[in-house]
Design an enzyme around this catalytic site. Structure first.
Site, PDB file in Angstrom:
ATOM      1  N   GLY A 114     -23.102   3.680  -0.341  1.00 58.37           N
ATOM      2  CA  GLY A 114     -22.948   4.859   0.504  1.00 58.37           C
ATOM      3  C   GLY A 114     -23.878   6.007   0.153  1.00 58.37           C
ATOM      4  O   GLY A 114     -23.534   7.166   0.397  1.00 58.37           O
ATOM      5  N   GLY A 115     -25.033   5.692  -0.427  1.00 60.88           N
ATOM      6  CA  GLY A 115     -25.963   6.757  -0.810  1.00 60.88           C
ATOM      7  C   GLY A 115     -25.631   7.371  -2.147  1.00 60.88           C
ATOM      8  O   GLY A 115     -25.780   8.579  -2.346  1.00 60.88           O
ATOM      9  N   SER A 165     -13.883  -3.621   1.244  1.00 58.57           N
ATOM     10  CA  SER A 165     -14.875  -2.949   0.403  1.00 58.57           C
ATOM     11  C   SER A 165     -16.280  -3.177   0.958  1.00 58.57           C
ATOM     12  O   SER A 165     -17.175  -3.619   0.240  1.00 58.57           O
ATOM     13  CB  SER A 165     -14.805  -3.435  -1.050  1.00 58.57           C
ATOM     14  OG  SER A 165     -15.548  -2.583  -1.905  1.00 58.57           O
ATOM     15  N   PRO A 166     -16.503  -2.880   2.235  1.00 54.27           N
ATOM     16  CA  PRO A 166     -17.795  -3.168   2.862  1.00 54.27           C
ATOM     17  C   PRO A 166     -18.948  -2.343   2.293  1.00 54.27           C
ATOM     18  O   PRO A 166     -20.112  -2.688   2.525  1.00 54.27           O
ATOM     19  CB  PRO A 166     -17.556  -2.824   4.332  1.00 54.27           C
ATOM     20  CG  PRO A 166     -16.465  -1.807   4.311  1.00 54.27           C
ATOM     21  CD  PRO A 166     -15.577  -2.226   3.177  1.00 54.27           C
ATOM     22  N   LEU A 167     -18.642  -1.288   1.554  1.00 55.32           N
ATOM     23  CA  LEU A 167     -19.688  -0.473   0.927  1.00 55.32           C
ATOM     24  C   LEU A 167     -19.631  -0.554  -0.598  1.00 55.32           C
ATOM     25  O   LEU A 167     -20.149   0.317  -1.298  1.00 55.32           O
ATOM     26  CB  LEU A 167     -19.584   0.987   1.386  1.00 55.32           C
ATOM     27  CG  LEU A 167     -19.768   1.204   2.891  1.00 55.32           C
ATOM     28  CD1 LEU A 167     -19.587   2.669   3.243  1.00 55.32           C
ATOM     29  CD2 LEU A 167     -21.132   0.697   3.347  1.00 55.32           C
ATOM     30  N   GLY A 201     -17.234  -0.126  -2.732  1.00 51.27           N
ATOM     31  CA  GLY A 201     -16.531   0.966  -3.392  1.00 51.27           C
ATOM     32  C   GLY A 201     -17.339   2.242  -3.476  1.00 51.27           C
ATOM     33  O   GLY A 201     -17.112   3.078  -4.355  1.00 51.27           O
ATOM     34  N   GLY A 202     -18.298   2.405  -2.556  1.00 49.44           N
ATOM     35  CA  GLY A 202     -19.128   3.610  -2.533  1.00 49.44           C
ATOM     36  C   GLY A 202     -20.534   3.381  -3.043  1.00 49.44           C
ATOM     37  O   GLY A 202     -21.411   4.234  -2.866  1.00 49.44           O
ATOM     38  N   LEU A 203     -20.788   2.217  -3.646  1.00 45.49           N
ATOM     39  CA  LEU A 203     -22.110   1.925  -4.199  1.00 45.49           C
ATOM     40  C   LEU A 203     -23.189   1.965  -3.136  1.00 45.49           C
ATOM     41  O   LEU A 203     -24.313   2.420  -3.391  1.00 45.49           O
ATOM     42  CB  LEU A 203     -22.090   0.544  -4.871  1.00 45.49           C
ATOM     43  CG  LEU A 203     -23.366   0.122  -5.598  1.00 45.49           C
ATOM     44  CD1 LEU A 203     -23.524   0.918  -6.882  1.00 45.49           C
ATOM     45  CD2 LEU A 203     -23.338  -1.372  -5.901  1.00 45.49           C
ATOM     46  N   TYR A 235       0.823  -1.212   0.000  1.00 46.79           N
ATOM     47  CA  TYR A 235       0.000   0.000   0.000  1.00 46.79           C
ATOM     48  C   TYR A 235       0.860   1.267   0.000  1.00 46.79           C
ATOM     49  O   TYR A 235       1.920   1.299   0.613  1.00 46.79           O
ATOM     50  CB  TYR A 235      -0.903   0.050   1.237  1.00 46.79           C
ATOM     51  CG  TYR A 235      -2.004  -0.988   1.272  1.00 46.79           C
ATOM     52  CD1 TYR A 235      -2.349  -1.724   0.156  1.00 46.79           C
ATOM     53  CD2 TYR A 235      -2.699  -1.229   2.453  1.00 46.79           C
ATOM     54  CE1 TYR A 235      -3.346  -2.676   0.203  1.00 46.79           C
ATOM     55  CE2 TYR A 235      -3.706  -2.169   2.514  1.00 46.79           C
ATOM     56  CZ  TYR A 235      -4.031  -2.899   1.394  1.00 46.79           C
ATOM     57  OH  TYR A 235      -5.023  -3.832   1.451  1.00 46.79           O
TER      58      TYR A 235
END
Length: 328
Positions: free
Chosen positions: A224-225, A216-218, A220-222, A53
């Site tokens: 997250g609203g 990636s619990p969301l 990648g933003g999908l 990273y």
């Protein structure tokens, strides 16, 4: 902050794990320090990174390679906070252009561990994770290398990442033959829109006592609203736009449900993961302290059985666990 055991081990970690993949690349060092300070202040004691990273991977490798570990190392040295965190890093990805600068040979595991310890400015790694399965190195070699690191006090626990269920079973069988503890965690892609690990990985984790760390619990933003953000004028990239169109009916139902609950979609997505007893802690990767603060609400949300059923209807599971999912 709530705490739970790291898999079947005796150590306890926060229900949210601070992911630091953005450190050094998306997030500069002063902001990274602020995020780490804020995480410890609110009780997050689980910090995850990887040797790879922080910068470009080969063949680019111009600068910043391993920078995430270096930033965490400087933070611990300046803040004296080593004992405040359970520190996890990873080995496997290419760290150079040579043929032995990658994967899980005993040679690379030893070199990579020493390099991570140097960058992290510490004498031990609490959780040393294999970033991917190595299909070319026998488990006898891998476990011998990991056992030696444990004996030397350089690592304490071993985890995996991106393993299949049968990889976990094979690894644990080989470890058992050596009277070695083996894996205590598995880090997998897992969220409401990506539930394939429920087929075999999660059952394997439950059987062998591994704690699941969803990355990636969301999505990648999908989750997250994203629809509300788009309506407010925030632009999405081409890949996200494609995902939005692919999942638009589910997203509309999901964001409407979250609005009815009076909760942010991101918080509901994380809370849903925390309701799974196999999950130790989802990885959250904030780029700012404000984003970190926003995630804390997820650990406080209790979802009703009705809400869980609604979420299953919107985001269906793969049919249950294997083999019942596809056989009697």
């Amino acid at each position: 902050m709530q705490y739970t055991h790291l898999g079947r081990s005796g150590v306890r970690v926060s229900r949210l794990c601070l992911g630091t993949m953005n450190f050094g690349e998306m997030t500069d060092e002063p902001t990274s320090f602020q995020i780490l300070d804020a995480a410890v202040e609110v009780g997050i004691n689980f910090v995850d990174t990887a040797d790879v990273y922080g910068g470009p991977q080969p063949p680019d490798m111009e600068k910043g390679f391993g920078l995430s570990e270096e930033i965490i190392g400087r933070w611990m040295a300046q803040r004296g906070s080593r004992n405040d965190i359970v520190l996890a890093t990873k080995v496997y990805q290419p760290m150079g252009l040579g043929p032995n600068d990658r994967r899980l040979s005993a040679l690379h595991i030893r070199r990579a561990c020493e390099d991570s310890l140097r960058r992290l400015q510490t004498d031990h790694i609490d959780l040393y994770q294999m970033h991917h399965i190595d299909r070319f190195t026998p488990w006898e070699e891998i476990w011998q290398a990991m056992e030696l690191l444990v004996q030397q006090g350089k690592i304490i626990y071993v985890g995996s990442s991106n393993f299949a269920g049968w990889d976990i079973a094979t690894a644990q069988g080989a470890a058992s033959q050596r009277h070695f503890m083996g894996l205590v965690t598995e880090q997998s892609l897992y969220n409401l829109s990506s539930r394939v690990v429920e087929l075999e990985v999660i059952p394997a984790c439950r059987h062998y006592g591994l704690g699941l760390i969803p990355w990636s619990p969301l999505g990648g933003g999908l989750l997250g609203g994203v629809l509300k953000k788009a309506a407010s004028g925030r632009r999405a990239g081409p890949a996200m736009k494609e995902k939005i169109e692919q999942y638009r009916p589910q997203l509309e139902a999901y964001e409407a449900l979250c609005e009815d609950l009076g909760e942010l979609p991101a918080d509901v997505g994380l809370a849903w993961l925390l309701h799974n007893p196999v999950v130790t802690a989802p990885l959250v990767g904030p780029r700012t302290t404000e984003q970190l603060t926003q995630t804390l609400r997820a650990a406080e949300i209790s979802l009703s059985e009705d809400t869980m059923r609604c979420l299953d209807e919107i985001w269906p599971d793969p049919g249950g666990e294997a083999p019942q999912a596809y056989a009697w």
